[in-house]
Design an enzyme around this catalytic site. Structure first.
Site, PDB file in Angstrom:
ATOM      1  CB  CYS A  66      36.950  -3.959 -60.014  1.00 32.97           C
ATOM      2  SG  CYS A  66      37.387  -4.263 -58.294  1.00 32.97           S
ATOM      3  CG  HIS A  99      31.000   8.060 -38.604  1.00 27.67           C
ATOM      4  ND1 HIS A  99      30.989   7.072 -37.656  1.00 27.67           N
ATOM      5  CD2 HIS A  99      29.815   8.702 -38.493  1.00 27.67           C
ATOM      6  CE1 HIS A  99      29.837   7.106 -37.000  1.00 27.67           C
ATOM      7  NE2 HIS A  99      29.107   8.089 -37.502  1.00 27.67           N
TER       8      HIS A  99
END
Length: 149
Positions: A66, A99
């Site tokens: 966006c 992670h």
């Protein structure tokens, strides 16, 4: 890997660059729109389309764009199983996958240019979840929060 790609009018200027880079990296884009530049469209609609593509198994990951990346990230994270984040630096784009098992990369087309977008997509797509015990434990806690526990 199949990668759902969605963007509103703010992200539309980067669309072809993103689709081309995904193909160049050996992946298959799943284009969920926008299919034309429409200043009246809304980022939550494309966040939903990217999320649904992942949840249904039509795609393994997503790229959502966006104007700033923020609204797309906020909207995508409302969907169960979607772990989205806006990343405008190389480290976060791969570390979020390694992670945190991030499955949607959100970008702000009004913040970054096409060269940085390409670098971030490369980092995101090349990364894999580490599976280390500490990261699995943390992901389980996030999933518990998502489940209301």
């Amino acid at each position: 890997m199949r990668v759902a790609v969605g963007m509103d009018h703010g992200g539309y200027p980067l669309k072809q660059t993103i689709l081309e880079e995904i193909r160049k990296e050996g992946h298959e884009p799943v284009d969920v729109g926008a299919f034309s530049l429409d200043p009246g469209d809304d980022y939550p609609d494309f966040a939903r389309a990217v999320g649904e593509a992942i949840i249904s198994g039509r795609a393994e990951r997503g790229v959502l764009v966006c104007g700033s990346g923020v609204g797309a990230s906020v909207a995508a994270c409302k969907m169960k199983g979607i772990r989205a984040s806006v990343c405008h630096d190389h480290y976060s784009a791969h570390q979020g996958v390694e992670h945190d098992n991030m499955n949607v990369l959100c970008l702000g087309a009004r913040i970054i240019g096409s060269e940085l977008a390409v670098d971030l997509i490369k980092a995101f797509l090349a990364a894999t979840f580490s599976g280390e015990a500490r990261h699995v434990r943390r992901l389980q806690k996030v999933e518990a929060m998502e489940a209301g526990k």
